[in-house]
Scaffold this active site. Structure first.
Site, PDB file in Angstrom:
ATOM      1  N   THR A  75      -7.221  -2.533   9.487  1.00 10.51           N
ATOM      2  CA  THR A  75      -7.787  -2.139  10.788  1.00 10.51           C
ATOM      3  C   THR A  75      -9.285  -2.396  10.833  1.00 10.51           C
ATOM      4  OG1 THR A  75      -8.338   0.097  10.049  1.00 10.51           O
ATOM      5  CG2 THR A  75      -6.111  -0.246  10.920  1.00 10.51           C
ATOM      6  N   THR A  78     -12.510   0.595   7.062  1.00  9.74           N
ATOM      7  CA  THR A  78     -13.226   0.755   5.782  1.00  9.74           C
ATOM      8  C   THR A  78     -14.490  -0.108   5.777  1.00  9.74           C
ATOM      9  OG1 THR A  78     -11.073   1.032   4.741  1.00  9.74           O
ATOM     10  CG2 THR A  78     -12.929   0.589   3.260  1.00  9.74           C
ATOM     11  N   LYS A  99     -19.177   7.898  -1.637  1.00 12.64           N
ATOM     12  CA  LYS A  99     -18.980   8.882  -0.557  1.00 12.64           C
ATOM     13  C   LYS A  99     -19.495  10.228  -1.031  1.00 12.64           C
ATOM     14  CE  LYS A  99     -14.852   7.103   1.616  1.00 12.64           C
ATOM     15  NZ  LYS A  99     -13.428   7.100   1.593  1.00 12.64           N
ATOM     16  N   ARG A 120       0.819  -1.222   0.000  1.00  9.41           N
ATOM     17  CA  ARG A 120       0.000   0.000   0.000  1.00  9.41           C
ATOM     18  C   ARG A 120       0.851   1.270   0.000  1.00  9.41           C
ATOM     19  NH1 ARG A 120      -4.093  -1.367   4.662  1.00  9.41           N
ATOM     20  NH2 ARG A 120      -2.262  -2.506   5.369  1.00  9.41           N
ATOM     21  N   GLN A 121       2.151   1.143   0.318  1.00 14.44           N
ATOM     22  CA  GLN A 121       3.058   2.308   0.160  1.00 14.44           C
ATOM     23  C   GLN A 121       3.676   2.143  -1.236  1.00 14.44           C
ATOM     24  OE1 GLN A 121       3.514   4.825   2.470  1.00 14.44           O
ATOM     25  NE2 GLN A 121       4.984   5.945   1.234  1.00 14.44           N
TER      26      GLN A 121
HETATM   27  C1  R5P Z   1      -7.626   0.492   0.333  1.00 16.05           C
HETATM   28  O1  R5P Z   1      -7.257   1.025  -0.699  1.00 16.05           O
HETATM   29  C2  R5P Z   1      -7.695  -0.985   0.478  1.00 16.05           C
HETATM   30  O2  R5P Z   1      -8.269  -1.568  -0.654  1.00 16.05           O
HETATM   31  C3  R5P Z   1      -8.485  -1.391   1.705  1.00 16.05           C
HETATM   32  O3  R5P Z   1      -9.820  -0.915   1.576  1.00 16.05           O
HETATM   33  C4  R5P Z   1      -7.872  -0.807   2.964  1.00 16.05           C
HETATM   34  O4  R5P Z   1      -6.490  -1.011   2.963  1.00 16.05           O
HETATM   35  C5  R5P Z   1      -8.472  -1.447   4.183  1.00 16.05           C
HETATM   36  O5  R5P Z   1      -7.851  -0.903   5.327  1.00 16.05           O
HETATM   37  P1  R5P Z   1      -8.606  -0.811   6.700  1.00 16.05           P
HETATM   38  O6  R5P Z   1      -9.130  -2.170   7.018  1.00 16.05           O
HETATM   39  O7  R5P Z   1      -7.526  -0.363   7.677  1.00 16.05           O
HETATM   40  O8  R5P Z   1      -9.691   0.206   6.594  1.00 16.05           O
END
Ligand code: R5P
Length: 287
Positions: free
Chosen positions: A216, A219, A185, A92-93
Site C-alpha cells: 500500500t 511503510t 520507532k 506475508r501470512q
Molecule cells: C513488512 O514486513 C514488509 O517488509 C513491508 O515493509 C510491507 O509489507 C510493506 O507494506 P506496505 O507498503 O503496505 O506498507
C-alpha cells in the site's frame, strides 16, 4: 534446459534465456476460455527434459495459471520440473497471527509442491517460508541488482524502513560503498510514535530506502515524509516486489519521493531492474 514463461513471468523467462546459453524458451498456446478459465498447450517436445516454469503467483489467477501449466509440463513427460516464483504470493501470512487463521504461505507452497521438484523464489518475505515446500528450494536475492542500479545515483546512505530489514540495507550499502541505517520507532505517548533514522542525519543527503515489498506504500511513505522533514536532498525508494496497491504510488509521491525503483518480479512502469541474472545464478547452482 527448457524454460516456460507464464503470463506473469514471460519477460523474466525471455531474459533468462537471453543470458543462459543452455536454456531455450518453450512455445505455448495460451488463452482464456469464454468463462475466463485458463487454457495452455505446450507446443515443444519436453519428454525427458529438465523444465523450468517461471511465473509469479500473484494475483490469484496467476497462481491458477501456474498450477495448470505445471500439470501440462508433467503431462508432457518432463524429467524434472523447477518452478521459479519471482514473487511468492501470500508470503506475508506466514503464520497464524490469530486463532482460526490459515498459514496461507504454506497453502500456496503445498499446491506448488504437488508438481515441482525444485522451487526458486526471490526475496521471500521470510527465508523460513521456503520450508513449507516439499520440493528442494533455493532462495535468491535482488539486493545485488538493486544496489548495482543505486550505485549510479550517488546515494549517501541506504536505509531499512525497520530493524527487521537492516540486513538487506547493510548488503546493499556494502555493494554501493556507503553507510546504512534503519528507521527506529519510538513511542512518545499513547497516541504518538516517532520514526527516524537511528543514527544518521538525512539533512542534505541522498537517501535510498530498500525493502522487500511495497504494497500500500504506507511503510515507505512514513519514512519518506520523515526524511524530507529532516531536509533530505533526495529520497529514492527501492524494493524487490512492487505491488503498488490502490493509491500507493500517489502516497509515495505526495510524501516527497524523488524516485521509485522496483524489479520485474511484478511488472510495472517502475520495474527498472531485472531479477533474471539472480535466477540464472540460482538455476546454475540448483541444477
Ligand atoms: C513488512 O514486513 C514488509 O517488509 C513491508 O515493509 C510491507 O509489507 C510493506 O507494506 P506496505 O507498503 O503496505 O506498507
Amino acid at each position: 534446459m527448457f524454460v516456460v514463461g507464464g503470463s506473469a513471468g514471460v519477460d523474466i523467462a525471455k531474459r533468462v534465456v537471453d543470458i543462459f546459453d543452455e536454456a531455450s524458451l518453450v512455445s505455448l498456446k495460451r488463452k482464456r476460455f469464454p468463462d475466463k478459465e485458463f487454457y495452455v498447450r505446450i507446443l515443444d517436445d519436453l519428454k525427458g527434459k529438465d523444465v523450468v516454469v517461471i511465473q509469479t503467483s500473484y494475483p490469484d489467477e496467476n497462481l491458477v495459471e501456474l498450477l495448470i501449466t505445471m500439470d501440462a509440463v508433467v503431462e508432457a513427460g518432463a524429467k524434472s520440473l523447477t518452478v521459479v516464483l519471482p514473487y511468492f504470493s501470500y508470503s506475508r501470512q506466514d503464520k497464524k497471527f490469530k486463532e482460526g487463521e490459515p498459514v496461507s504461505a504454506r497453502a500456496v507452497a503445498k499446491m506448488v509442491s504437488v508438481y515441482a521438484d525444485n522451487v526458486i523464489s526471490i526475496d521471500p518475505h521470510k527465508d523460513y517460508i521456503l520450508d513449507f515446500f516439499d520440493a528442494k528450494t533455493k532462495c535468491c536475492s535482488a539486493v545485488g541488482v538493486l544496489a548495482d542500479h543505486l550505485k549510479s545515483l550517488d546515494v549517501d546512505f541506504v536505509l531499512a524502513p525497520d530493524k527487521g530489514a537492516l540486513e538487506r540495507a547493510k548488503s546493499a550499502a556494502g555493494i554501493i560503498g556507503c553507510d546504512f541505517d534503519y528507521m527506529q520507532k519510538t513511542r512518545i505517548d499513547g497516541n504518538t510514535v516517532e520514526i527516524k533514522p537511528k543514527q544518521l542525519e538525512a539533512k542534505g543527503k541522498t537517501v535510498a530506502i530498500i525493502d522487500d515489498i511495497i504494497s500500500t506504500g504506507g511503510t515507505m511513505a512514513k519514512s519518506i515524509a520523515e526524511l524530507k522533514r529532516q531536509g533530505a536532498k533526495k529520497v529514492i525508494v527501492s524494493c524487490t516486489h512492487g505491488l503498488f496497491i490502490g493509491q500507493a504510488l500517489e502516497k509515495l509521491k505526495s510524501a516527497g519521493c524523488d524516485e521509485i525503483i522496483a524489479t520485474d518480479t511484478i511488472l510495472s512502469n517502475y520495474s527498472k531492474v531485472s531479477c533474471a541474472p539472480c535466477i540464472v545464478d540460482a538455476l546454475k547452482d540448483l541444477l
